[in-house]
Design a protein around this motif. Structure first.
Motif, short mmCIF file in Angstrom:
data_model
loop_
_atom_site.label_atom_id
_atom_site.label_comp_id
_atom_site.label_asym_id
_atom_site.label_seq_id
_atom_site.Cartn_x
_atom_site.Cartn_y
_atom_site.Cartn_z
N UNK A 225 29.55 6.23 -1.89
CA UNK A 225 29.98 6.42 -3.28
C UNK A 225 30.64 5.16 -3.83
N UNK A 226 30.78 5.15 -5.14
CA UNK A 226 31.50 4.08 -5.84
C UNK A 226 32.49 4.79 -6.77
N UNK A 227 33.76 4.76 -6.40
CA UNK A 227 34.78 5.58 -7.04
C UNK A 227 35.20 5.00 -8.38
N UNK A 228 34.77 5.65 -9.44
CA UNK A 228 35.07 5.15 -10.78
C UNK A 228 36.55 5.26 -11.12
N UNK A 229 37.24 6.28 -10.61
CA UNK A 229 38.67 6.43 -10.87
C UNK A 229 39.46 5.28 -10.25
#
Length: 402
Positions: A225-229
């Motif tokens: 994943x690539x955590x936008x938060x």
């Protein structure tokens, strides 16, 4: 008062008889929060009726299209009310601009909806100072000017917009057109309770930064994943460090995310910049560009920026100095001490000054606690500030300039 001419004395007497307090009370009873289109429309119609007492052509101008970023990153159109535009004697030798706004910060669901009279006599009501009081005294001043033998020397435009409280995006083009060729402008934001005016102002810029990452299971494969938060939080921290004296940076809100077991793939960071001068705008833009580039690379996300520096800083240049000096001298002749100071707030005066037009943007009523349930207007300031405006306009008409 001894230094006033005969027609100036007549103008002071004219404004003293204007029904400004009654207008303020009636207008404050109309909820005209910016997003309350029905209320703004009703307020616009009421003002059109009142300002039709002046000669010239009056129209309700359609708002320019405005877009905004929703919490899910979608770009949507935002509805606004029409703007009031009055043109009087466009061929007169001296041309001025007078502006105000009909909207308030109090929506239909805001708890502050009614008027009370404080023990000290001040009017506590939504929009009383900001700026329904200013609109009432603007009208009184212009009616006094129209009753003067000097009136034919001066032409003017009046713009009362419906979206000043949210940045004037739907009225900026109208304000720019109306400012062309004007020797000076007066805007009717409230003065401080002691009568102090806003002098130079900083600017402002508002941005929504949309971060797009990649979803993944928080337990089985979070590394995919690539955590936008997290990326948005990193962006907020980097931007906050760009602040300095003369440039405040306020990361105001992060929106996005979802269930605890999902790596969030979306976030929106909303940030406000307050640059004191043009150099600070350039610095802020560079900091924004650098932070977006570096965070996107570090977190392998996409970042799309929406927004602008919509209110440029307003310095006190030579033209503004002359206008302030004139208002100070008029105040002295009326027995009103006039002072001014820097303000970190912004208004349509910023936009008008950027057009090269000298402007004083706090010619409205004395009051305070604006944008709160304690907002108040000092009623005795209505005739005093209307007289200040009327005499300022008459002297500019006679001189041909501030």
């Amino acid at each position: 008062m001894e230094r006033l001419t005969g027609h100036e004395r007549a103008a002071v007497e004219h404004v003293a008889g204007a029904p400004m307090r009654e207008q303020v009370q009636a207008w404050c009873a109309i909820n005209s929060g910016t997003r309350n289109i029905a209320g703004v429309t009703a307020m616009g119609a009421t003002l059109a009726g009142a300002f039709s007492a002046l000669p010239g052509d009056i129209a309700m101008v359609e708002p320019s299209p405005v877009e905004a970023v929703e919490s899910d990153g979608r770009i949507v159109a935002i509805e606004h009310g029409c703007h009031l535009h009055l043109t009087v004697r466009p061929d007169a030798p001296v041309q001025m601009l007078f502006t105000g706004h009909m909207d308030t910060v109090y929506g239909v669901d805001h708890p502050f909806q009614s008027m009370t009279i404080r023990p000290d006599g001040a009017i506590n009501a939504p929009g009383a100072a900001d700026m329904k009081g200013g609109l009432a005294l603007m009208l009184a001043a212009l009616r006094a000017v129209e009753a003067s033998p000097v009136a034919q020397r001066i032409g003017y435009e009046v713009v009362i917009n419906s979206d000043e409280e949210t940045g004037s995006f739907a009225s900026a083009a109208l304000l720019t057109r109306a400012a062309r060729g004007k020797v000076a402008a007066l805007t009717y934001e409230p003065a401080l309770a002691d009568g102090t005016l806003a002098g130079a102002r900083g600017g402002t810029g508002n941005f929504a930064l949309v971060v797009t990452g990649r979803s993944a299971h928080a337990g089985r494969n979070p590394h995919e994943g690539r955590n936008a938060i997290v990326a948005a939080a990193d962006l907020a921290l980097r931007l906050s460090r760009a602040g300095r004296e003369g440039l405040s940076v306020n990361p105001a809100r992060i929106e996005g995310g979802g269930p605890n077991n999902v790596v969030p793939n979306h976030a929106v960071l909303r940030v406000n910049f307050r640059p004191r001068d043009a150099a600070a705008i350039a610095e802020a833009q560079a900091a924004l560009d650098t932070a977006i580039r570096d965070v996107a690379a570090a977190h392998d996300v996409r970042i799309d920026a929406h927004g602008s520096f919509n209110r440029p800083p307003k310095p006190i240049d030579a033209g503004a100095e002359r206008l302030f000096a004139l208002v100070r001298d008029v105040g002295a002749d009326l027995g009103l001490p006039i002072a001014w100071q820097f303000s970190g707030g912004v208004c349509d005066g910023n936009n008008i000054a950027a057009c090269g037009v000298p402007v004083i943007d706090t010619m409205g009523a004395r009051g305070g606690a604006i944008h709160s349930c304690e907002e108040f207007l000092i009623p005795e300031s209505l005739p005093e500030r209307a007289a200040l405006s009327a005499l300022t306009i008459l002297r500019i008409a006679e001189r041909g300039r501030p």
